[in-house]
Design a protein around this motif. Structure first.
Motif, PDB file in Angstrom:
ATOM      1  N   LYS A  87       1.212  -1.342   0.036  1.00 28.85           N
ATOM      2  CA  LYS A  87       0.508  -0.338   0.499  1.00 28.85           C
ATOM      3  C   LYS A  87       1.030   1.890   0.232  1.00 28.85           C
ATOM      4  O   LYS A  87       0.922   2.012  -0.631  1.00 28.85           O
ATOM      5  CB  LYS A  87      -0.695  -0.306   1.408  1.00 28.85           C
TER       6      LYS A  87
ATOM      7  N   GLN B 129       1.421   8.009   5.448  1.00 26.56           N
ATOM      8  CA  GLN B 129       0.777   6.745   5.607  1.00 26.56           C
ATOM      9  C   GLN B 129      -0.836   7.342   6.731  1.00 26.56           C
ATOM     10  O   GLN B 129      -1.964   6.644   7.428  1.00 26.56           O
ATOM     11  CB  GLN B 129       1.067   6.309   7.016  1.00 26.56           C
TER      12      GLN B 129
ATOM     13  N   TYR C 207      -4.749   6.913   6.418  1.00 28.64           N
ATOM     14  CA  TYR C 207      -5.983   6.353   6.326  1.00 28.64           C
ATOM     15  C   TYR C 207      -5.707   6.818   8.411  1.00 28.64           C
ATOM     16  O   TYR C 207      -6.817   6.016   8.159  1.00 28.64           O
ATOM     17  CB  TYR C 207      -4.625   4.873   6.026  1.00 28.64           C
TER      18      TYR C 207
ATOM     19  N   PRO D 166     -11.387   6.315  12.398  1.00 31.34           N
ATOM     20  CA  PRO D 166     -10.236   6.110  11.686  1.00 31.34           C
ATOM     21  C   PRO D 166      -8.718   6.787  12.143  1.00 31.34           C
ATOM     22  O   PRO D 166      -8.433   5.343  12.496  1.00 31.34           O
ATOM     23  CB  PRO D 166     -10.275   6.008  10.606  1.00 31.34           C
TER      24      PRO D 166
ATOM     25  N   SER E 162     -12.390   2.654   6.281  1.00 29.88           N
ATOM     26  CA  SER E 162     -12.075   1.603   4.988  1.00 29.88           C
ATOM     27  C   SER E 162     -10.566   0.592   5.290  1.00 29.88           C
ATOM     28  O   SER E 162     -10.430   0.623   6.010  1.00 29.88           O
ATOM     29  CB  SER E 162     -11.254   2.917   4.245  1.00 29.88           C
TER      30      SER E 162
ATOM     31  N   GLN F 151      -8.030  -0.429   6.885  1.00 29.89           N
ATOM     32  CA  GLN F 151      -6.750   0.324   6.325  1.00 29.89           C
ATOM     33  C   GLN F 151      -5.867   0.913   7.296  1.00 29.89           C
ATOM     34  O   GLN F 151      -4.774   1.536   7.103  1.00 29.89           O
ATOM     35  CB  GLN F 151      -6.980   1.924   5.022  1.00 29.89           C
ATOM     36  N   CYS F 152      -6.513   1.522   8.701  1.00 28.61           N
ATOM     37  CA  CYS F 152      -5.680   2.142   9.601  1.00 28.61           C
ATOM     38  C   CYS F 152      -4.894   1.378  10.211  1.00 28.61           C
ATOM     39  O   CYS F 152      -4.102   1.604  10.613  1.00 28.61           O
ATOM     40  CB  CYS F 152      -6.689   2.823  10.336  1.00 28.61           C
TER      41      CYS F 152
ATOM     42  N   ALA G 109      -1.947   0.801   8.416  1.00 28.15           N
ATOM     43  CA  ALA G 109      -1.053   2.297   7.983  1.00 28.15           C
ATOM     44  C   ALA G 109       0.013   2.306   9.644  1.00 28.15           C
ATOM     45  O   ALA G 109       0.626   2.705   9.797  1.00 28.15           O
ATOM     46  CB  ALA G 109      -1.665   3.078   7.853  1.00 28.15           C
TER      47      ALA G 109
END
Length: 689
Positions: free
Chosen positions: A125, A231, A234, A264, A316, A438-439, A442
């Motif tokens: 990512k 990052q 995220y 998030p 997300s 996604q976090c 990250a």
């Protein structure tokens, strides 16, 4: 050969007044017994000429040519040695102990493999790729490196710094959502592999040594900050501009602050705290070492469970990940080859600095030898083979290699076990990765790069060496402000500039004699060392070549005009002898030879004699072939500085006993009166001897 001590130097005058002595000759192997002056003989050790038969034979036996040495090694190698040269894995396979080693390799392989699965997706990512390509990068390269790599503990795969470099260069060529972006990332792996193999075959890894540690530290620290900021999107819940420069990143973060989302941010921050605590506990407590490796998996599992249970719309997730192993395909996009070349070279440099450095350190800790070129070749093959199976550039990971070593890995079998875990994940577990937040990925990246922020190095350099601190600060600032490529170029440029400056302005020391010894050392370092009036002993601590010869000549003239504070011998008021201690001089080129000839003529016009002490064989041979030895006089070449000083001192005492008087003028020049010129005749006649 007879080595004579200071007792012989101070011996009484020979009973035979007609006994004739000569200076140490570079063309004679006989012990020369010396000049008379002030009634005492001076005994010196003869300096062998480099073309003497005995010297040639000894040099040939002790230092064979590289080609003959390589041929001799090749002839001595048996079938098994040839097999090990082609497949380094045979070195540990041959002595593998299944009962002792397998359990340790299995535990280490599982530990790092579990750590690699979420890290690989996170780094993909970061590179702007789909997470599946991170798993592909941690699959084939691992198996290839386990066979062809020479390190037994290095963990190969995707890393944060290389992922940032990939994102930085490809983002300026094509949009990350296009298929071409992925193709160019795979092509980059192929190019990096080719460059690494070429550098290994040509043995060019030494080129990276010109990049100082302070430049590397400044670069990695700035890159870690850029990676962390890239990052942060995220955590914030909105898109941030993709850039390797800190100013556009901060501007983009501030501009979108009205889109900030709490869910998030809270989840990502919580995962980051958990990861950092587990990492800290795993480092400081041996019993809790497993926490360091299980941190990324913990974040992924907790995040996935939270999403599956509560289904938060503001969080997300990764989304669908293809199931199955990568298929074989030829890299494409070769029309962009030239635009990718600078980044490929940069990634290759990072691989040498990071991977080979880690591998050497781990080899030393585990008690086996590691060949840097074989290591680089193994990394190159892993990238080339990986590019045929959809991998982007891979290299050795510092954090995973440290965990692999701490987990007790003994051989490359641990790397094969890591590859099996990635293979299992690709075959059976990808449906479980769909709901990974996604976090969480990250947070894994940010926790991994916190170790790259090396502010302690900057503090250390400030207290030790301001020049290296300047290099660190310059590289750090330019990398943050102008991007990675510019930062590296500026850092390397300044690093090379410092190297050139040091080479062009070498350290030159005036030597004095330590009391009670025949040892001569730097008078600044040893204030108790004493010098002799009329004699200057100078040591050049570097090769002499075209870039530094002018500086050396200027310093020699300075020593002539500004006499050192001499405290032994008759007060003659000026310099008559300059002795060059040449043991540190490993090389001398043609420009330096011509400059020495000019210096000799200048000294000759001012009645100053040059003497040479302890040149090595190569330098002595070059000076002989260039005619310098004949010009100076074979009798003015000595094995020891002490021999040269004693011979020169005899002449100074001889001139003093003849009642030579010097002009009281500050310039120290000889008086122009006929009487003074007659008294100095003896010294001038030295040039005719």
């Amino acid at each position: 050969m007879i080595v004579l001590t200071d007792q012989l130097i101070n011996c009484k005058e020979s009973s035979n007044p007609m006994e004739k002595s000569s200076f140490a000759s570079a063309s004679s192997g006989e012990l020369t017994a010396a000049v008379y002056g002030a009634g005492r003989p001076v005994r010196v050790i003869p300096l062998r000429h480099p073309l003497d038969a005995a010297v040639r034979e000894a040099a040939a036996s002790s230092s064979p040519s590289p080609l003959s040495a390589a041929m001799e090694r090749a002839r001595a190698m048996g079938p098994w040695e040839w097999a090990e040269a082609a497949l380094p894995c045979l070195a540990w396979m041959r002595s593998y102990r299944w009962k002792e080693d397998f359990q340790a390799d299995l535990a280490a392989g599982i530990t790092v493999g579990v750590m690699l699965v979420p890290q690989a997706m996170s780094y993909a990512k970061l590179a702007g790729l789909h997470p599946i390509y991170g798993l592909y990068t941690g699959f084939v390269p691992l198996f290839v490196y386990a066979i062809f790599g020479s390190s037994r503990q290095l963990a190969v795969g995707p890393v944060a710094l290389v992922s940032l470099l990939v994102s930085n260069v490809l983002g300026g060529i094509v949009n990350s959502s296009s298929e071409l972006y992925t193709e160019l990332a795979i092509l980059l792996a192929f190019m990096v592999g080719i460059l690494e193999c070429l550098m290994a075959l040509l043995r060019l890894g030494w080129l990276i040594r010109f990049i100082s540690h302070s430049v590397i530290s400044g670069f990695t620290t700035a890159s870690a900050i850029v990676i962390g900021l890239s990052q942060i999107k995220y955590f914030l819940g909105y898109s941030v501009t993709r850039s390797s420069k800190i100013i556009p990143l901060i501007e983009s973060i501030i501009a979108g602050i009205d889109q900030f989302s709490w869910p998030p941010f809270v989840m990502g921050s919580a995962f980051l705290v958990i990861l950092l605590i587990m990492k800290k506990l795993g480092k400081t407590n041996k019993k809790l070492r497993f926490l360091r490796a299980s941190g990324p998996l913990t974040a992924v599992v907790l995040g996935t469970l939270f999403v599956k249970i509560f289904r938060p719309t503001a969080i997300s997730v990764v989304g669908e990940i293809p199931q199955g192993l990568p298929s074989f395909s030829i890299p494409r996009g070769f029309e962009h080859l030239m635009s990718l070349m600078p980044t490929a070279i940069l990634i290759t440099g990072v691989a040498i600095l990071e991977s080979v450095g880690i591998a050497k350190a781990l080899a030393a800790k585990n008690g086996y030898e590691l060949d840097s070129n074989k290591e680089l070749f193994g990394l190159g093959l892993s990238n080339i083979c990986g590019s045929f199976f959809s991998a982007y550039p891979a290299t050795g990971s510092f954090s995973r290699s440290a965990v692999n070593h701490e987990s007790g890995a003994k051989t490359g079998l641990s790397g094969i076990i890591m590859g099996i875990i990635i293979c299992s994940a690709l075959l059976f577990m990808t449906p479980l990765f769909t709901d990974i937040p996604q976090c969480a990925l990250a947070a894994i990246v940010i926790s991994a790069v916190t170790g790259l922020v090396d502010y302690e190095e900057a503090i250390f350099l400030w207290g030790i060496d301001k020049k290296d601190f300047f290099l660190w600060a310059m590289t750090f600032t330019t990398t943050l402000t102008f991007g990675i490529e510019i930062g590296v170029l500026v850092g390397v440029g300044f690093s090379l500039a410092f190297v050139i400056h040091e080479s062009a302005n070498p350290h030159i020391a005036v030597l004095g004699r330590l009391p009670g010894t025949t040892v001569y050392r730097n008078t600044l370092q040893y204030p108790e060392a004493y010098t002799y009036n009329g004699i200057v002993v100078v040591r050049v601590d570097a090769p002499i070549y075209f870039a530094n010869i002018s500086y050396i000549k200027d310093r020699l003239r300075e020593y002539e005009l500004k006499l050192p504070n001499s405290n032994r011998g008759p007060d003659v008021g000026r310099v008559y002898f300059v002795i060059l201690e040449m043991s540190p001089v490993t090389y001398i080129d043609s420009s330096a030879v011509q400059a020495l000839k000019d210096l000799h003529q200048e000294y000759k016009a001012r009645d100053i004699q040059i003497a040479i002490a302890n040149p090595n064989r190569q330098v002595h041979l070059l000076l002989s072939r260039a005619g310098i030895i004949d010009m100076i006089g074979a009798g003015w070449c000595f094995v020891r500085v002490h021999d040269a000083v004693q011979v020169c001192l005899q002449h100074v005492r001889s001139s003093s006993s003849n009642a030579i008087k010097l002009s009281p003028q500050a310039s120290g020049n000889l008086t122009e009166s006929p009487k003074a010129q007659q008294r100095y005749g003896f010294l001038r006649n030295l040039w005719k001897a």
